[in-house]
Design an enzyme around this catalytic site. Sequence first.
Site, PDB file in Angstrom:
ATOM      1  N   ASP A  82      -5.880   2.382   6.749  1.00 55.95           N
ATOM      2  CA  ASP A  82      -5.408   3.506   8.383  1.00 55.95           C
ATOM      3  C   ASP A  82      -4.357   3.895   8.334  1.00 55.95           C
ATOM      4  OD1 ASP A  82      -3.329   1.014   7.439  1.00 55.95           O
ATOM      5  OD2 ASP A  82      -2.830   1.064   9.811  1.00 55.95           O
ATOM      6  N   PHE A 131      -2.187  11.654   3.034  1.00 56.16           N
ATOM      7  CA  PHE A 131      -2.514  10.916   4.102  1.00 56.16           C
ATOM      8  C   PHE A 131      -3.877  10.700   4.507  1.00 56.16           C
ATOM      9  CE2 PHE A 131      -2.089   7.697   6.923  1.00 56.16           C
ATOM     10  CZ  PHE A 131      -1.072   6.474   7.020  1.00 56.16           C
ATOM     11  N   VAL A 132      -4.352   9.925   3.412  1.00 52.87           N
ATOM     12  CA  VAL A 132      -6.346   9.439   3.930  1.00 52.87           C
ATOM     13  C   VAL A 132      -6.020   7.845   4.018  1.00 52.87           C
ATOM     14  CG1 VAL A 132      -6.249  10.529   1.843  1.00 52.87           C
ATOM     15  CG2 VAL A 132      -5.617   7.800   1.046  1.00 52.87           C
ATOM     16  N   ASP A 185       0.321   3.742  -3.338  1.00 60.04           N
ATOM     17  CA  ASP A 185       1.106   4.887  -2.818  1.00 60.04           C
ATOM     18  C   ASP A 185       2.953   5.133  -3.404  1.00 60.04           C
ATOM     19  OD1 ASP A 185       1.898   7.180  -1.317  1.00 60.04           O
ATOM     20  OD2 ASP A 185       0.775   6.108   0.343  1.00 60.04           O
ATOM     21  N   LYS A 214      -4.717  -5.605   5.797  1.00 59.99           N
ATOM     22  CA  LYS A 214      -5.807  -5.621   5.931  1.00 59.99           C
ATOM     23  C   LYS A 214      -6.594  -4.476   5.405  1.00 59.99           C
ATOM     24  CE  LYS A 214      -4.570  -6.232  10.486  1.00 59.99           C
ATOM     25  NZ  LYS A 214      -4.206  -5.373  12.174  1.00 59.99           N
ATOM     26  N   ARG A 273     -10.047   2.668   9.655  1.00 64.56           N
ATOM     27  CA  ARG A 273     -10.814   1.713   8.838  1.00 64.56           C
ATOM     28  C   ARG A 273     -11.939   1.983   8.538  1.00 64.56           C
ATOM     29  NH1 ARG A 273      -5.814  -1.186   7.059  1.00 64.56           N
ATOM     30  NH2 ARG A 273      -4.353  -1.968   8.856  1.00 64.56           N
ATOM     31  N   GLU A 332      -6.170  -3.572  -4.436  1.00 67.43           N
ATOM     32  CA  GLU A 332      -5.336  -3.529  -3.126  1.00 67.43           C
ATOM     33  C   GLU A 332      -6.338  -2.004  -3.255  1.00 67.43           C
ATOM     34  OE1 GLU A 332      -3.790  -2.882  -0.493  1.00 67.43           O
ATOM     35  OE2 GLU A 332      -1.950  -3.834  -1.586  1.00 67.43           O
ATOM     36  N   ASP A 333      -6.646  -1.139  -1.921  1.00 71.11           N
ATOM     37  CA  ASP A 333      -7.524  -0.428  -1.414  1.00 71.11           C
ATOM     38  C   ASP A 333      -6.180   1.045  -2.157  1.00 71.11           C
ATOM     39  OD1 ASP A 333      -4.892  -0.928   0.231  1.00 71.11           O
ATOM     40  OD2 ASP A 333      -5.324   0.406   2.194  1.00 71.11           O
TER      41      ASP A 333
HETATM   42  C1  PRP Z   1      -0.988   0.046   2.988  1.00 76.29           C
HETATM   43  C2  PRP Z   1      -1.689  -0.679   2.037  1.00 76.29           C
HETATM   44  C3  PRP Z   1      -0.866  -0.618   0.227  1.00 76.29           C
HETATM   45  C4  PRP Z   1      -0.016  -0.072   1.062  1.00 76.29           C
HETATM   46  C5  PRP Z   1       0.367   1.253   0.018  1.00 76.29           C
HETATM   47  O1  PRP Z   1      -0.483  -1.302   3.397  1.00 76.29           O
HETATM   48  O2  PRP Z   1      -2.757  -1.046   2.524  1.00 76.29           O
HETATM   49  O3  PRP Z   1      -1.225  -2.357   0.671  1.00 76.29           O
HETATM   50  O4  PRP Z   1       1.167   0.391   2.311  1.00 76.29           O
HETATM   51  O5  PRP Z   1       2.164   1.645   0.124  1.00 76.29           O
HETATM   52  P1  PRP Z   1       2.867   1.858  -0.941  1.00 76.29           P
HETATM   53  O6  PRP Z   1       2.631   1.322  -2.319  1.00 76.29           O
HETATM   54  O7  PRP Z   1       3.709   3.085  -0.769  1.00 76.29           O
HETATM   55  O8  PRP Z   1       3.501   0.582  -0.897  1.00 76.29           O
HETATM   56  P2  PRP Z   1      -0.083  -1.251   4.747  1.00 76.29           P
HETATM   57  O9  PRP Z   1       1.132  -1.697   4.769  1.00 76.29           O
HETATM   58  O10 PRP Z   1      -0.687  -0.119   5.890  1.00 76.29           O
HETATM   59  O11 PRP Z   1      -0.837  -2.768   5.400  1.00 76.29           O
HETATM   60  P3  PRP Z   1      -1.991  -2.468   5.746  1.00 76.29           P
HETATM   61  O12 PRP Z   1      -2.978  -3.064   5.325  1.00 76.29           O
HETATM   62  O13 PRP Z   1      -2.787  -3.927   6.786  1.00 76.29           O
HETATM   63  O14 PRP Z   1      -2.661  -1.389   6.432  1.00 76.29           O
HETATM   64 MG    MG Z   2      -1.835   0.533   6.686  1.00 76.30          MG
HETATM   65 MN    MN Z   3      -2.140  -3.008   2.537  1.00 73.39          MN
END
Ligand code: PRP
Ligand code: MG
Ligand code: MN
Length: 178
Positions: free
Chosen positions: A158, A151-152, A102, A42, A164, A98-99
């Site tokens: 989220d 952690f942002v 990490d 999301k 969000r 992507e947002d």
């Molecule tokens: C978060 C974020 C990226 C991913 C990055 O998604 O939106 O998709 O984690 O993390 P990484 O590089 O350590 O793998 P999340 O799995 O929290 O799902 P969401 O987008 O629904 O919040």
């Molecule tokens: Mg998430």
């Molecule tokens: Mn994600």
Amino acid sequence: MGPDLERVLLGQSELAEGIARLAAEIDADYNGRELLLVGVLKGAVMVMADLSRALHRPATMDWMAISSYGAGTKSSGVVRILKDLDADIAGQHVLVVEDIIDSGLTLSWLLSNLRSRNPASLEVCTLLRKPDAAKVEIDVKYVGFDIPNEFVVGYGLDFAERFRNLPFIGTLAPHVYS
Ligand code: PRP
Ligand code: MG
Ligand code: MN
């Protein structure tokens, strides 16, 4: 700002400037090519909504929902497909939106999954990247901002599904997750 947030990392105008910069690069690079934006639900909803409208070219959109974080603050590395793409991407110019990158585990899994579907090209646009948290090296063509390893939340990101809808990116106060 509320007691759960520590400080604003990127305000609304900085975010808008970053998105405009990314859109200009993408516009120039995809000249003459039909673009398919693949948003990762999301977290990428806000980036997708603003980036797609900042482009000066027609683009189609599809969405994939994957999750690796669950309710925690650390990537599990175990990626689940919650919703797959609606359509076949073979032969298409795919840009993953992507947002945040990490650890990179989510995206490295996603890219190998999408590559196996034989797109004509496959690139990534991420609003945020945390260089100090990378566990795998990923070649990312479009990066909005490199940020510190904190952690942002906000603008799609989220913590346990909260925050969000903030219009800016902020850092979470440690008491929220410790
Ligand atoms: C978060 C974020 C990226 C991913 C990055 O998604 O939106 O998709 O984690 O993390 P990484 O590089 O350590 O793998 P999340 O799995 O929290 O799902 P969401 O987008 O629904 O919040
Ligand atoms: Mg998430
Ligand atoms: Mn994600």
